[in-house]
Design an enzyme around this catalytic site. Structure first.
Site, PDB file in Angstrom:
ATOM      1  N   ARG A 122       0.724  -1.152   0.010  1.00 44.58           N
ATOM      2  CA  ARG A 122       0.041  -0.110   0.075  1.00 44.58           C
ATOM      3  C   ARG A 122       0.833   1.161   0.059  1.00 44.58           C
ATOM      4  O   ARG A 122       0.996   2.077   0.908  1.00 44.58           O
ATOM      5  CB  ARG A 122      -1.175  -0.087   1.264  1.00 44.58           C
ATOM      6  CG  ARG A 122      -2.002  -1.232   1.129  1.00 44.58           C
ATOM      7  CD  ARG A 122      -2.812  -1.203   1.801  1.00 44.58           C
ATOM      8  NE  ARG A 122      -4.089  -0.850   1.611  1.00 44.58           N
ATOM      9  CZ  ARG A 122      -5.316  -0.688   2.221  1.00 44.58           C
ATOM     10  NH1 ARG A 122      -5.148  -1.290   3.383  1.00 44.58           N
ATOM     11  NH2 ARG A 122      -6.274  -0.171   1.909  1.00 44.58           N
ATOM     12  N   GLN A 127      -1.680   3.308  -5.305  1.00 46.03           N
ATOM     13  CA  GLN A 127      -3.161   3.655  -4.801  1.00 46.03           C
ATOM     14  C   GLN A 127      -4.009   3.323  -5.821  1.00 46.03           C
ATOM     15  O   GLN A 127      -5.133   3.232  -5.563  1.00 46.03           O
ATOM     16  CB  GLN A 127      -3.021   5.125  -4.261  1.00 46.03           C
ATOM     17  CG  GLN A 127      -2.442   5.383  -2.839  1.00 46.03           C
ATOM     18  CD  GLN A 127      -2.446   6.926  -2.515  1.00 46.03           C
ATOM     19  OE1 GLN A 127      -2.983   7.766  -3.200  1.00 46.03           O
ATOM     20  NE2 GLN A 127      -2.073   7.118  -1.033  1.00 46.03           N
ATOM     21  N   ASP A 130      -5.379  -0.221  -5.763  1.00 46.20           N
ATOM     22  CA  ASP A 130      -5.531  -0.563  -4.329  1.00 46.20           C
ATOM     23  C   ASP A 130      -7.035  -1.072  -4.233  1.00 46.20           C
ATOM     24  O   ASP A 130      -7.959  -0.273  -3.973  1.00 46.20           O
ATOM     25  CB  ASP A 130      -5.102   0.477  -3.376  1.00 46.20           C
ATOM     26  CG  ASP A 130      -5.219  -0.074  -1.931  1.00 46.20           C
ATOM     27  OD1 ASP A 130      -5.846  -1.036  -1.801  1.00 46.20           O
ATOM     28  OD2 ASP A 130      -4.581   0.603  -0.963  1.00 46.20           O
ATOM     29  N   SER A 133      -8.785  -0.712  -0.694  1.00 46.31           N
ATOM     30  CA  SER A 133      -9.364   0.807  -0.438  1.00 46.31           C
ATOM     31  C   SER A 133     -10.632   1.203  -1.179  1.00 46.31           C
ATOM     32  O   SER A 133     -11.459   1.735  -0.679  1.00 46.31           O
ATOM     33  CB  SER A 133      -8.237   1.850  -0.796  1.00 46.31           C
ATOM     34  OG  SER A 133      -7.305   1.966   0.100  1.00 46.31           O
ATOM     35  N   TYR A 226      -0.649   0.745   9.380  1.00 45.41           N
ATOM     36  CA  TYR A 226      -1.782  -0.051  10.106  1.00 45.41           C
ATOM     37  C   TYR A 226      -1.643  -0.316  11.734  1.00 45.41           C
ATOM     38  O   TYR A 226      -0.653   0.217  12.262  1.00 45.41           O
ATOM     39  CB  TYR A 226      -1.608  -1.650   9.708  1.00 45.41           C
ATOM     40  CG  TYR A 226      -1.838  -1.649   8.320  1.00 45.41           C
ATOM     41  CD1 TYR A 226      -2.949  -1.632   7.698  1.00 45.41           C
ATOM     42  CD2 TYR A 226      -0.932  -2.171   7.281  1.00 45.41           C
ATOM     43  CE1 TYR A 226      -3.474  -1.743   6.513  1.00 45.41           C
ATOM     44  CE2 TYR A 226      -1.066  -2.352   6.137  1.00 45.41           C
ATOM     45  CZ  TYR A 226      -2.431  -2.196   5.507  1.00 45.41           C
ATOM     46  OH  TYR A 226      -2.753  -2.375   4.289  1.00 45.41           O
TER      47      TYR A 226
HETATM   48  P1  NAD Z   1      -7.954  -2.013   7.991  1.00 46.94           P
HETATM   49  O1  NAD Z   1      -9.160  -2.164   7.097  1.00 46.94           O
HETATM   50  O2  NAD Z   1      -6.883  -3.026   8.209  1.00 46.94           O
HETATM   51  O3  NAD Z   1      -8.702  -1.492   9.297  1.00 46.94           O
HETATM   52  C1  NAD Z   1      -9.505  -0.600   9.615  1.00 46.94           C
HETATM   53  C2  NAD Z   1      -9.215   0.329  10.811  1.00 46.94           C
HETATM   54  O4  NAD Z   1      -9.430  -0.140  12.132  1.00 46.94           O
HETATM   55  C3  NAD Z   1      -7.825   0.900  10.906  1.00 46.94           C
HETATM   56  O5  NAD Z   1      -7.825   2.262  10.721  1.00 46.94           O
HETATM   57  C4  NAD Z   1      -7.158   0.347  12.194  1.00 46.94           C
HETATM   58  O6  NAD Z   1      -6.142   1.416  12.671  1.00 46.94           O
HETATM   59  C5  NAD Z   1      -8.466   0.287  12.921  1.00 46.94           C
HETATM   60  N1  NAD Z   1      -8.262  -0.505  14.137  1.00 46.94           N
HETATM   61  C6  NAD Z   1      -7.821  -1.729  14.270  1.00 46.94           C
HETATM   62  N2  NAD Z   1      -7.766  -2.203  15.717  1.00 46.94           N
HETATM   63  C7  NAD Z   1      -8.398  -1.572  16.256  1.00 46.94           C
HETATM   64  C8  NAD Z   1      -9.194  -1.258  17.526  1.00 46.94           C
HETATM   65  N3  NAD Z   1      -9.026  -2.105  18.442  1.00 46.94           N
HETATM   66  N4  NAD Z   1      -9.924  -0.290  18.059  1.00 46.94           N
HETATM   67  C9  NAD Z   1     -10.188   0.719  16.993  1.00 46.94           C
HETATM   68  N5  NAD Z   1      -9.736   0.717  15.757  1.00 46.94           N
HETATM   69  C10 NAD Z   1      -9.004  -0.288  15.301  1.00 46.94           C
HETATM   70  O7  NAD Z   1      -7.225  -0.680   7.499  1.00 46.94           O
HETATM   71  P2  NAD Z   1      -7.288  -0.010   5.970  1.00 46.94           P
HETATM   72  O8  NAD Z   1      -8.746   0.865   6.108  1.00 46.94           O
HETATM   73  O9  NAD Z   1      -7.384  -0.998   5.189  1.00 46.94           O
HETATM   74  O10 NAD Z   1      -6.278   1.034   6.096  1.00 46.94           O
HETATM   75  C11 NAD Z   1      -5.704   1.689   7.077  1.00 46.94           C
HETATM   76  C12 NAD Z   1      -4.639   2.563   6.723  1.00 46.94           C
HETATM   77  O11 NAD Z   1      -3.513   2.261   5.954  1.00 46.94           O
HETATM   78  C13 NAD Z   1      -5.363   3.908   6.041  1.00 46.94           C
HETATM   79  O12 NAD Z   1      -6.173   4.716   6.700  1.00 46.94           O
HETATM   80  C14 NAD Z   1      -3.841   4.528   5.516  1.00 46.94           C
HETATM   81  O13 NAD Z   1      -3.285   5.126   6.430  1.00 46.94           O
HETATM   82  C15 NAD Z   1      -3.290   3.239   5.112  1.00 46.94           C
HETATM   83  N6  NAD Z   1      -3.373   3.022   3.602  1.00 46.94           N
HETATM   84  C16 NAD Z   1      -2.410   3.357   2.636  1.00 46.94           C
HETATM   85  C17 NAD Z   1      -2.481   3.357   1.424  1.00 46.94           C
HETATM   86  C18 NAD Z   1      -1.592   3.644   0.373  1.00 46.94           C
HETATM   87  O14 NAD Z   1      -0.719   4.597   0.894  1.00 46.94           O
HETATM   88  N7  NAD Z   1      -1.605   3.139  -0.665  1.00 46.94           N
HETATM   89  C19 NAD Z   1      -3.824   2.788   0.908  1.00 46.94           C
HETATM   90  C20 NAD Z   1      -4.714   2.280   1.852  1.00 46.94           C
HETATM   91  C21 NAD Z   1      -4.626   2.526   3.267  1.00 46.94           C
END
Ligand code: NAD
Length: 375
Positions: A122, A127, A130, A133, A226
């Site tokens: 990621r 992006q 992805d 996302s 993450y």
């Molecule tokens: P995910 O689906 O793995 O997790 C969803 C959310 O749950 C995350 O924000 C995580 O912090 C939260 N979480 C985990 N345990 C928890 C708990 N006990 N209590 C409360 N919240 C909890 O994550 P996602 O949405 O696929 O992506 C997370 C992050 O990854 C994004 O927000 C971003 O910063 C990063 N990301 C980067 C790219 C990129 O640069 N290409 C793309 C997608 C995501």
């Protein structure tokens, strides 16, 4: 030789999406490929066959699966389909090989070049490819709409001749891609929205969408942006504060996840029992076990007057836009190695090397120098 691409018709129950749209098929053909489409592959996503034929695709025949050089899909095809693919062909989709040993075996037995897109690193460059996302965005949106449908309350504040109606208090648990879209959607519907996450950087993101960050005093930023798993002490602290807060919440949308692990259990039965009757929980984490202890994947239950829904594959509910985004992700990924009608893999490119499954073998160790060899 012109590369032949096959767009599979999805067969998983309830799956409405398609891995290529007329827009992306046109672009694939412009890159020199020949594209074949399994009949009705795009129909449930709003794209009838004729739209594909109009841009130059042809309908697949009985030999297409054995012939295709590149096969694109949304969910992993059944093992029998994988077994028919041409040995050495390339397969792109959300393949989740670890989810099913028979599938993993089939994917390896054919010597396929497998690209499970959920493995894509990621990074900023990735992006546009992805799928996690793009599909999470649709899931977060739909989860809020389901909650709005299930709740016996309005979301917005209303001033009526029959008096003022207070806005619903909506809490979004987990503020990743799905959670942020859920916050934006609930806000647009006029609710009072709070979000919480264990990654501290989400505070700014939640606030930028007009939500309020619910600070439970626990931070768990992990590697690569993450979350990491919480320690027992951190979890206990989070639980006590949350239980108290939930007594005044009307709607909860759960989206918390930790990659590669079951969803964190955040909302206990006792917490649900402390909520007001008529409250609603929509648990988007149902696919990986649920953030709520009471969640039953694929079902909507009631417990002490609180409705708990565990809908599955929400992205498929928005099949038109989810497919448009997914298909663009697939196209952008395929464009990394589709050149002048041929497949040309640059294994130095980490997007290809790290997405490929099974893991690529490590590069050979450098040959010893003559001096060292003669010692
Ligand atoms: P995910 O689906 O793995 O997790 C969803 C959310 O749950 C995350 O924000 C995580 O912090 C939260 N979480 C985990 N345990 C928890 C708990 N006990 N209590 C409360 N919240 C909890 O994550 P996602 O949405 O696929 O992506 C997370 C992050 O990854 C994004 O927000 C971003 O910063 C990063 N990301 C980067 C790219 C990129 O640069 N290409 C793309 C997608 C995501």
């Amino acid at each position: 030789m012109t590369v032949e691409i096959l767009v599979l018709k999805e067969t998983a129950a309830g799956e409405r999406r398609v891995a290529a749209t007329p827009e992306t098929v046109k672009k694939l053909i412009a890159l020199g490929a020949k594209v074949e489409l399994e009949a009705d592959a795009g129909r449930s996503a709003g794209f009838p066959d004729r739209l594909y034929l109009d841009v130059g695709a042809t309908l697949a025949d009985a030999g297409s699966r054995e012939r295709a050089d590149l096969v694109v899909c949304v969910q992993a095809p059944p093992v029998e389909t994988i077994a028919r693919l041409k040995s050495g062909a390339t397969l792109i989709g959300t393949l989740h090989p670890a989810a099913d040993p028979a599938r993993a075996e089939a994917l390896q037995a054919r010597g396929l070049i497998n690209f499970p897109l959920e493995r894509l690193p990621r990074t900023t460059r990735a992006q546009a490819m992805d799928v996690l996302s793009s599909q999470a965005g649709m899931a977060g949106y739909k989860a809020v709409l389901i909650a709005a449908e299930l709740t016996p309350r309005f979301f917005p504040m209303l001033t009526t001749a029959a008096g003022t109606i207070r806005p619903s208090k909506v809490l979004i648990v987990g503020a990743g891609v799905a959670g942020l879209q859920a916050i934006a959607t609930a806000k647009r519907l006029g609710a009072q929205v709070e979000g919480f996450d264990v990654r501290p950087e989400t505070r700014e993101q939640i606030e930028s969408l007009g939500g309020k960050f619910l600070d439970l005093g626990v931070s768990a930023a992990g590697e690569g942006g993450y979350a990491r798993q919480l320690t027992d002490a951190e979890r206990a602290e989070q639980q006590v504060r949350l239980a108290d807060h939930l007594k005044n919440i009307d709607v909860i949308v759960c989206t918390a996840a930790v990659p590669g692990r079951p969803a964190p259990r955040i909302i206990t039965t006792a917490m649900v029992e402390g909520m007001k009757p008529g409250s609603v929980i929509v648990d988007l984490a149902a696919e990986t076990g649920g953030n709520c202890e009471l969640t039953q994947p694929g079902q909507t239950i009631e417990h002490g007057g609180v409705v708990v829904a565990g809908p599955l594959n929400l992205a498929s509910m928005g099949a038109v836009h989810a497919s448009e985004m997914y298909a663009r992700n697939v196209f952008n990924f395929a464009a990394l190695f589709l050149k002048d009608g041929e497949l040309d893999f640059d294994w130095e490119d980490e997007l290809l090397a790290k997405t490929r499954w099974p893991d690529m073998p490590p590069p050979p160790a450098p040959a010893p120098t003559t001096a060292a060899a003669s010692e």
